[in-house]
Structures are given as structure tokens and as C-alpha cells.
Design a protein around this motif. Structure first.
Motif, PDB file in Angstrom:
ATOM      1  N   GLU A   6       0.808  -1.219   0.000  1.00 36.97           N
ATOM      2  CA  GLU A   6       0.000   0.000   0.000  1.00 36.97           C
ATOM      3  C   GLU A   6       0.846   1.276   0.000  1.00 36.97           C
ATOM      4  N   SER A   7       2.180   1.135   0.126  1.00 37.06           N
ATOM      5  CA  SER A   7       3.036   2.325   0.257  1.00 37.06           C
ATOM      6  C   SER A   7       2.946   3.230  -0.968  1.00 37.06           C
ATOM      7  N   VAL A   8       2.797   2.644  -2.157  1.00 37.22           N
ATOM      8  CA  VAL A   8       2.676   3.455  -3.372  1.00 37.22           C
ATOM      9  C   VAL A   8       1.395   4.285  -3.303  1.00 37.22           C
ATOM     10  N   ASN A   9       0.313   3.625  -2.891  1.00 38.03           N
ATOM     11  CA  ASN A   9      -0.974   4.313  -2.756  1.00 38.03           C
ATOM     12  C   ASN A   9      -0.887   5.443  -1.727  1.00 38.03           C
ATOM     13  N   HIS A  10      -0.221   5.175  -0.604  1.00 34.49           N
ATOM     14  CA  HIS A  10      -0.079   6.197   0.442  1.00 34.49           C
ATOM     15  C   HIS A  10       0.724   7.389  -0.063  1.00 34.49           C
ATOM     16  N   THR A  11       1.785   7.110  -0.828  1.00 37.53           N
ATOM     17  CA  THR A  11       2.620   8.185  -1.374  1.00 37.53           C
ATOM     18  C   THR A  11       1.821   9.037  -2.360  1.00 37.53           C
ATOM     19  N   LEU A  12       1.088   8.351  -3.251  1.00 35.77           N
ATOM     20  CA  LEU A  12       0.242   9.057  -4.219  1.00 35.77           C
ATOM     21  C   LEU A  12      -0.760   9.957  -3.516  1.00 35.77           C
ATOM     22  N   LEU A  13      -1.398   9.389  -2.506  1.00 30.63           N
ATOM     23  CA  LEU A  13      -2.438  10.128  -1.787  1.00 30.63           C
ATOM     24  C   LEU A  13      -1.849  11.353  -1.081  1.00 30.63           C
ATOM     25  N   ALA A  14      -0.660  11.179  -0.458  1.00 34.71           N
ATOM     26  CA  ALA A  14      -0.014  12.294   0.246  1.00 34.71           C
ATOM     27  C   ALA A  14       0.344  13.414  -0.723  1.00 34.71           C
ATOM     28  N   LYS A  15       0.916  13.052  -1.873  1.00 38.35           N
ATOM     29  CA  LYS A  15       1.309  14.065  -2.857  1.00 38.35           C
ATOM     30  C   LYS A  15       0.069  14.745  -3.441  1.00 38.35           C
ATOM     31  N   TYR A  16      -0.942  13.958  -3.742  1.00 43.69           N
ATOM     32  CA  TYR A  16      -2.183  14.509  -4.309  1.00 43.69           C
ATOM     33  C   TYR A  16      -2.837  15.493  -3.334  1.00 43.69           C
ATOM     34  N   ARG A  17      -2.982  15.082  -2.084  1.00 39.46           N
ATOM     35  CA  ARG A  17      -3.667  15.932  -1.091  1.00 39.46           C
ATOM     36  C   ARG A  17      -2.881  17.207  -0.809  1.00 39.46           C
ATOM     37  N   THR A  18      -1.579  17.079  -0.577  1.00 39.04           N
ATOM     38  CA  THR A  18      -0.790  18.263  -0.213  1.00 39.04           C
ATOM     39  C   THR A  18      -0.694  19.244  -1.373  1.00 39.04           C
ATOM     40  N   SER A  19      -0.550  18.735  -2.604  1.00 40.56           N
ATOM     41  CA  SER A  19      -0.411  19.659  -3.738  1.00 40.56           C
ATOM     42  C   SER A  19      -1.728  20.367  -4.035  1.00 40.56           C
ATOM     43  N   THR A  20      -2.849  19.652  -3.971  1.00 32.96           N
ATOM     44  CA  THR A  20      -4.128  20.305  -4.269  1.00 32.96           C
ATOM     45  C   THR A  20      -4.522  21.292  -3.165  1.00 32.96           C
ATOM     46  N   ILE A  21      -4.203  20.968  -1.922  1.00 35.35           N
ATOM     47  CA  ILE A  21      -4.503  21.895  -0.821  1.00 35.35           C
ATOM     48  C   ILE A  21      -3.621  23.143  -0.929  1.00 35.35           C
ATOM     49  N   ALA A  22      -2.340  22.949  -1.287  1.00 36.48           N
ATOM     50  CA  ALA A  22      -1.436  24.098  -1.436  1.00 36.48           C
ATOM     51  C   ALA A  22      -1.920  25.031  -2.549  1.00 36.48           C
ATOM     52  N   VAL A  23      -2.391  24.457  -3.653  1.00 34.95           N
ATOM     53  CA  VAL A  23      -2.898  25.281  -4.760  1.00 34.95           C
ATOM     54  C   VAL A  23      -4.152  26.036  -4.338  1.00 34.95           C
ATOM     55  N   LYS A  24      -5.033  25.368  -3.605  1.00 32.68           N
ATOM     56  CA  LYS A  24      -6.255  26.032  -3.142  1.00 32.68           C
ATOM     57  C   LYS A  24      -5.906  27.197  -2.215  1.00 32.68           C
ATOM     58  N   ALA A  25      -4.976  26.977  -1.276  1.00 34.25           N
ATOM     59  CA  ALA A  25      -4.591  28.031  -0.328  1.00 34.25           C
ATOM     60  C   ALA A  25      -3.944  29.206  -1.060  1.00 34.25           C
ATOM     61  N   ALA A  26      -3.052  28.904  -2.009  1.00 33.05           N
ATOM     62  CA  ALA A  26      -2.359  29.968  -2.736  1.00 33.05           C
ATOM     63  C   ALA A  26      -3.333  30.726  -3.638  1.00 33.05           C
ATOM     64  N   ALA A  27      -4.262  30.013  -4.255  1.00 33.31           N
ATOM     65  CA  ALA A  27      -5.261  30.675  -5.107  1.00 33.31           C
ATOM     66  C   ALA A  27      -6.145  31.601  -4.268  1.00 33.31           C
ATOM     67  N   ASP A  28      -6.504  31.152  -3.080  1.00 31.98           N
ATOM     68  CA  ASP A  28      -7.284  31.994  -2.173  1.00 31.98           C
ATOM     69  C   ASP A  28      -6.498  33.245  -1.794  1.00 31.98           C
ATOM     70  N   ALA A  29      -5.193  33.087  -1.568  1.00 34.72           N
ATOM     71  CA  ALA A  29      -4.344  34.230  -1.201  1.00 34.72           C
ATOM     72  C   ALA A  29      -4.307  35.258  -2.330  1.00 34.72           C
ATOM     73  N   VAL A  30      -4.188  34.764  -3.573  1.00 32.97           N
ATOM     74  CA  VAL A  30      -4.201  35.668  -4.737  1.00 32.97           C
ATOM     75  C   VAL A  30      -5.545  36.397  -4.793  1.00 32.97           C
ATOM     76  N   GLN A  31      -6.620  35.644  -4.619  1.00 27.19           N
ATOM     77  CA  GLN A  31      -7.968  36.219  -4.704  1.00 27.19           C
ATOM     78  C   GLN A  31      -8.179  37.303  -3.648  1.00 27.19           C
ATOM     79  N   ILE A  32      -7.722  37.047  -2.448  1.00 21.16           N
ATOM     80  CA  ILE A  32      -7.872  38.018  -1.345  1.00 21.16           C
ATOM     81  C   ILE A  32      -7.161  39.328  -1.675  1.00 21.16           C
ATOM     82  N   HIS A  33      -6.039  39.230  -2.391  1.00 26.66           N
ATOM     83  CA  HIS A  33      -5.276  40.438  -2.728  1.00 26.66           C
ATOM     84  C   HIS A  33      -5.838  41.162  -3.957  1.00 26.66           C
ATOM     85  N   GLY A  34      -6.833  40.571  -4.606  1.00 26.34           N
ATOM     86  CA  GLY A  34      -7.418  41.213  -5.775  1.00 26.34           C
ATOM     87  C   GLY A  34      -6.397  41.382  -6.885  1.00 26.34           C
TER      88      GLY A  34
END
Ligand SMILES: Cc1cc2nc3c(=O)[nH]c(=O)nc-3n(C[C@H](O)[C@H](O)[C@H](O)COP(=O)(O)OP(=O)(O)OC[C@H]3O[C@@H](n4cnc5c(N)ncnc54)[C@H](O)[C@@H]3O)c2cc1C
Length: 81
Positions: free
Chosen positions: A9-37
Motif C-alpha cells: 500500500e506504500s505506493v498508494n499512500h505516497t500518491l495520496l499524500a502528494k495529491y492531497r498536499t499539492s491540491t490543498i497548497a494550490v487552493k490556499a495559494a489561489a485563495d491568497a491571490v484572490q484576497i489580494h485582488g
């Protein structure tokens, strides 16, 4: 940890960790851009740099779409067991 234990399952866990952290980071950064107009999107804005730095993590080392496909395949395989 699961890789060190030799778990299949280690491959699945690695995929899931990379997927979750990268998509959350993009959402947070996009929100930061939006807040600054309009100021957030300028070349001199630090938040646009954070957005680009986060966005590239959805592309390198396995794109988000390919990870979604692989995670879906893992889920289907696990459901059949
Ligand atoms: C800063 C940076 C550093 C890099 N460093 C390296 C490195 O050190 N070593 C290395 O080998 N590569 C490196 N790359 C390349 C990187 O791995 C590739 O850009 C990445 O694999 C995506 O491939 P591509 O750009 O050809 O996009 P494509 O494969 O053309 O994909 C384009 C889009 O289509 C989607 N897509 C493609 N196929 C499917 C599908 N079957 N189903 C659904 N969606 C699909 C993708 O998810 C993506 O959104 C780097 C890239 C960048 C930007």
C-alpha cells in the motif's frame, strides 16, 4: 513508514499524500491571490509566486489527473478484494 515496512500500500499512500498536499497548497495559494485582488496577480506580488510554486506541484512527479486515475484504480482494486 509503510514503504519501510515493505507494505504494498506504500505506493498508494505516497500518491495520496502528494495529491492531497499539492491540491490543498494550490487552493490556499489561489485563495491568497484572490484576497489580494488585482494586486495579487502582478509579477511583483509574492502571492502569485506562491501560487506558481504550488501549481507546479500539481504537474511534476505525477500530474493531479494521472494521480486521480491511479488512486481510482487502487480504490477499485481494493473494493474487489
Ligand atoms: C519545474 C519543473 C521541473 C521538472 N523536473 C523534471 C525532472 O527533474 N525530471 C523529469 O523527468 N521531468 C521533469 N519535469 C517534467 C514533468 O515531469 C512533466 O511536465 C510532467 O510529467 C507532465 O508532463 P507534460 O508536461 O508532458 O504534460 P502532459 O503529459 O502533456 O499533460 C498535460 C495535461 O494533460 C493531462 N493528462 C495527460 N494524460 C492524461 C490522461 N491519460 N488522463 C487525464 N489527463 C491527462 C495531464 O494531467 C496534464 O494536466 C519538470 C517539469 C517542471 C515544470
Amino acid at each position: 513508514v509503510s514503504k519501510e515496512r515493505g507494505e504494498t500500500e506504500s505506493v498508494n499512500h505516497t500518491l495520496l499524500a502528494k495529491y492531497r498536499t499539492s491540491t490543498i497548497a494550490v487552493k490556499a495559494a489561489a485563495d491568497a491571490v484572490q484576497i489580494h485582488g488585482a494586486q495579487g496577480i502582478g509579477a511583483e506580488a509574492s502571492v502569485q509566486r506562491h501560487y506558481r510554486d504550488a501549481k507546479v506541484m500539481e504537474i511534476i512527479e505525477g500530474t493531479t489527473q494521472i494521480q486521480q486515475t491511479m488512486l481510482g484504480q487502487f480504490a477499485v482494486r481494493a473494493a474487489r478484494l
